[in-house]
Design a protein around this motif. Structure first.
Motif, PDB file in Angstrom:
ATOM      1  N   TYR A 160      -1.276  24.645  46.386  1.00 32.30           N
ATOM      2  CA  TYR A 160      -1.657  26.179  46.151  1.00 32.30           C
ATOM      3  C   TYR A 160      -2.064  26.449  47.551  1.00 32.30           C
ATOM      4  N   MET A 161      -1.275  26.454  48.635  1.00 33.69           N
ATOM      5  CA  MET A 161      -1.997  26.629  49.856  1.00 33.69           C
ATOM      6  C   MET A 161      -0.889  27.194  50.945  1.00 33.69           C
ATOM      7  N   LEU A 162      -1.453  28.151  51.343  1.00 32.28           N
ATOM      8  CA  LEU A 162      -0.547  28.912  52.491  1.00 32.28           C
ATOM      9  C   LEU A 162      -0.917  28.758  53.940  1.00 32.28           C
ATOM     10  N   THR A 163      -0.248  28.469  55.036  1.00 28.29           N
ATOM     11  CA  THR A 163      -0.428  28.422  56.221  1.00 28.29           C
ATOM     12  C   THR A 163       0.386  29.158  57.035  1.00 28.29           C
ATOM     13  N   LEU A 164      -0.166  29.653  58.375  1.00 28.32           N
ATOM     14  CA  LEU A 164       0.447  30.091  59.337  1.00 28.32           C
ATOM     15  C   LEU A 164       0.885  28.943  60.145  1.00 28.32           C
ATOM     16  N   TRP A 165       2.108  28.904  60.291  1.00 26.80           N
ATOM     17  CA  TRP A 165       2.741  27.619  60.996  1.00 26.80           C
ATOM     18  C   TRP A 165       3.066  28.160  62.441  1.00 26.80           C
ATOM     19  N   LEU A 166       2.624  27.683  63.385  1.00 27.01           N
ATOM     20  CA  LEU A 166       3.049  28.071  64.623  1.00 27.01           C
ATOM     21  C   LEU A 166       3.708  27.083  65.272  1.00 27.01           C
ATOM     22  N   HIS A 167       5.050  27.314  65.346  1.00 29.45           N
ATOM     23  CA  HIS A 167       6.250  26.334  65.837  1.00 29.45           C
ATOM     24  C   HIS A 167       6.145  26.566  67.275  1.00 29.45           C
ATOM     25  N   GLY A 168       6.138  25.211  67.893  1.00 28.01           N
ATOM     26  CA  GLY A 168       5.992  25.105  69.186  1.00 28.01           C
ATOM     27  C   GLY A 168       7.436  25.562  70.129  1.00 28.01           C
ATOM     28  N   ASP A 169       8.486  25.589  69.389  1.00 34.35           N
ATOM     29  CA  ASP A 169       9.889  25.753  70.034  1.00 34.35           C
ATOM     30  C   ASP A 169       9.872  27.440  69.741  1.00 34.35           C
ATOM     31  N   ALA A 170       9.397  28.281  70.579  1.00 37.58           N
ATOM     32  CA  ALA A 170       9.384  29.757  70.188  1.00 37.58           C
ATOM     33  C   ALA A 170      10.461  30.399  70.191  1.00 37.58           C
ATOM     34  N   THR A 171      11.753  29.662  70.591  1.00 39.15           N
ATOM     35  CA  THR A 171      12.960  30.318  70.678  1.00 39.15           C
ATOM     36  C   THR A 171      13.986  29.844  69.838  1.00 39.15           C
ATOM     37  N   ALA A 172      13.336  29.099  68.956  1.00 38.89           N
ATOM     38  CA  ALA A 172      14.304  28.262  67.770  1.00 38.89           C
ATOM     39  C   ALA A 172      14.696  29.389  66.660  1.00 38.89           C
ATOM     40  N   ASP A 173      15.820  28.717  65.872  1.00 38.49           N
ATOM     41  CA  ASP A 173      16.337  29.554  64.708  1.00 38.49           C
ATOM     42  C   ASP A 173      15.262  29.617  63.841  1.00 38.49           C
ATOM     43  N   PRO A 174      14.668  30.593  63.497  1.00 41.45           N
ATOM     44  CA  PRO A 174      13.449  30.795  62.552  1.00 41.45           C
ATOM     45  C   PRO A 174      13.807  30.125  61.020  1.00 41.45           C
ATOM     46  N   ALA A 175      15.403  30.112  60.939  1.00 41.93           N
ATOM     47  CA  ALA A 175      15.552  29.660  59.490  1.00 41.93           C
ATOM     48  C   ALA A 175      15.626  27.985  59.099  1.00 41.93           C
ATOM     49  N   THR A 176      15.589  27.358  60.388  1.00 36.73           N
ATOM     50  CA  THR A 176      16.009  25.913  60.481  1.00 36.73           C
ATOM     51  C   THR A 176      14.612  25.117  61.124  1.00 36.73           C
ATOM     52  N   GLY A 177      14.604  23.961  60.984  1.00 34.03           N
ATOM     53  CA  GLY A 177      13.842  22.964  61.517  1.00 34.03           C
ATOM     54  C   GLY A 177      12.566  22.646  60.701  1.00 34.03           C
ATOM     55  N   GLY A 178      11.884  21.609  61.032  1.00 30.45           N
ATOM     56  CA  GLY A 178      10.463  21.459  60.234  1.00 30.45           C
ATOM     57  C   GLY A 178       9.358  21.622  61.121  1.00 30.45           C
ATOM     58  N   PRO A 179       8.367  21.179  60.620  1.00 28.15           N
ATOM     59  CA  PRO A 179       7.159  21.120  61.624  1.00 28.15           C
ATOM     60  C   PRO A 179       7.237  19.811  62.313  1.00 28.15           C
ATOM     61  N   ALA A 180       6.996  20.228  63.540  1.00 26.75           N
ATOM     62  CA  ALA A 180       6.947  18.930  64.634  1.00 26.75           C
ATOM     63  C   ALA A 180       5.485  18.594  64.603  1.00 26.75           C
ATOM     64  N   PRO A 181       5.015  17.354  64.858  1.00 24.55           N
ATOM     65  CA  PRO A 181       3.767  16.869  65.025  1.00 24.55           C
ATOM     66  C   PRO A 181       2.628  17.571  65.907  1.00 24.55           C
ATOM     67  N   SER A 182       3.496  18.210  67.042  1.00 25.53           N
ATOM     68  CA  SER A 182       2.645  19.053  67.682  1.00 25.53           C
ATOM     69  C   SER A 182       2.354  20.592  67.496  1.00 25.53           C
ATOM     70  N   ASP A 183       3.157  20.837  66.365  1.00 25.90           N
ATOM     71  CA  ASP A 183       2.928  22.325  65.856  1.00 25.90           C
ATOM     72  C   ASP A 183       1.501  22.361  65.250  1.00 25.90           C
ATOM     73  N   LEU A 184       1.134  23.718  65.182  1.00 21.91           N
ATOM     74  CA  LEU A 184       0.235  23.984  64.516  1.00 21.91           C
ATOM     75  C   LEU A 184       0.181  24.400  63.187  1.00 21.91           C
ATOM     76  N   LEU A 185      -0.650  24.332  62.175  1.00 26.14           N
ATOM     77  CA  LEU A 185      -0.782  24.743  61.150  1.00 26.14           C
ATOM     78  C   LEU A 185      -2.454  25.601  60.932  1.00 26.14           C
ATOM     79  N   VAL A 186      -2.149  26.904  60.707  1.00 29.28           N
ATOM     80  CA  VAL A 186      -3.526  27.456  60.480  1.00 29.28           C
ATOM     81  C   VAL A 186      -3.641  27.743  58.876  1.00 29.28           C
ATOM     82  N   PRO A 187      -4.568  27.113  57.972  1.00 35.09           N
ATOM     83  CA  PRO A 187      -4.616  27.250  56.559  1.00 35.09           C
ATOM     84  C   PRO A 187      -5.097  28.744  56.372  1.00 35.09           C
TER      85      PRO A 187
END
Length: 197
Positions: A131-158
């Motif tokens: 029951y958790m929602l996070t702001l996911w800060l994806h390191g590839d800022a130009t990626a297709d926002p509909a694809t890809g998973g969290p990379a180990p260096s991406d940030l999650l902000v609960p």
């Protein structure tokens, strides 16, 4: 450095705008804030919403899927609600309006992320098992926002409210937070029960 907010699909934005123009949708009982606001309402800050399919993966990259786009609904300079759109076989369509603690928490997390020195693409990541929602800060800022998973260096902000023992609004690298989430989601063995072998 500013966040690189991806543009939402045009049909998703159109469906949110159409819902804002619909007296029936705006008067939904779940959104008293929209009914009580005077003045124009506008969708802002489109964020792709991904769901973490399983927290307890046995190694490997976390598996996510895009489930919608969320727009913060602004009245003047503040967000009062959010609009969710989903992908159906007929294309993007409005799902519902909602309000609650995740709205100001999302705004706060986005403001905090703006002060980071590295450019990120903001997304939302839902962890249903906790029951958790996070702001996911994806390191590839130009990626297709509909694809890809969290990379180990991406940030999650609960976002608040966060599960007990996990601090809201504190950024965590995916590689650091995912093991914690895995432990939290693991079933607790019953005391005194033997192995079902």
């Amino acid at each position: 450095m500013p966040l690189l907010v991806p543009p939402a699909p045009k049909p998703a934005l159109r469906s949110a705008l159409a819902a804002l123009g619909s007296p029936t949708a705006v008067r939904d009982p779940r959104t008293p804030a929209l009914r009580s606001v005077s003045g124009p309402l506008s969708p802002d800050l489109p964020l792709p919403v991904h769901v973490l399919d399983r927290v307890t993966t046995a190694g490997g990259a976390p598996s996510t899927r895009l489930v919608g786009w969320r727009f913060l609904i602004r009245s003047g300079d503040r967000a009062v609600a959010a609009a969710e759109t989903i992908l159906t076989p007929d294309g993007w369509t409005f799902s519902h309006f909602f309000e609650g603690p995740y709205i100001p928490s999302t705004e706060l997390a986005l403001r905090q992320a703006e002060s980071l020195e590295v450019p990120y693409q903001p997304r939302l990541l839902s962890v249903p098992e906790l029951y958790m929602l996070t702001l996911w800060l994806h390191g590839d800022a130009t990626a297709d926002p509909a694809t890809g998973g969290p990379a180990p260096s991406d940030l999650l902000v609960p976002l608040a409210p966060a599960p007990p023992g996990i601090a809201a609004h504190r950024p965590h690298r995916v590689a650091d937070l995912l093991p914690v989430l895995t432990l939290r989601a693991a079933p607790t063995p019953l005391m005194g029960m033997g192995s079902p072998a």
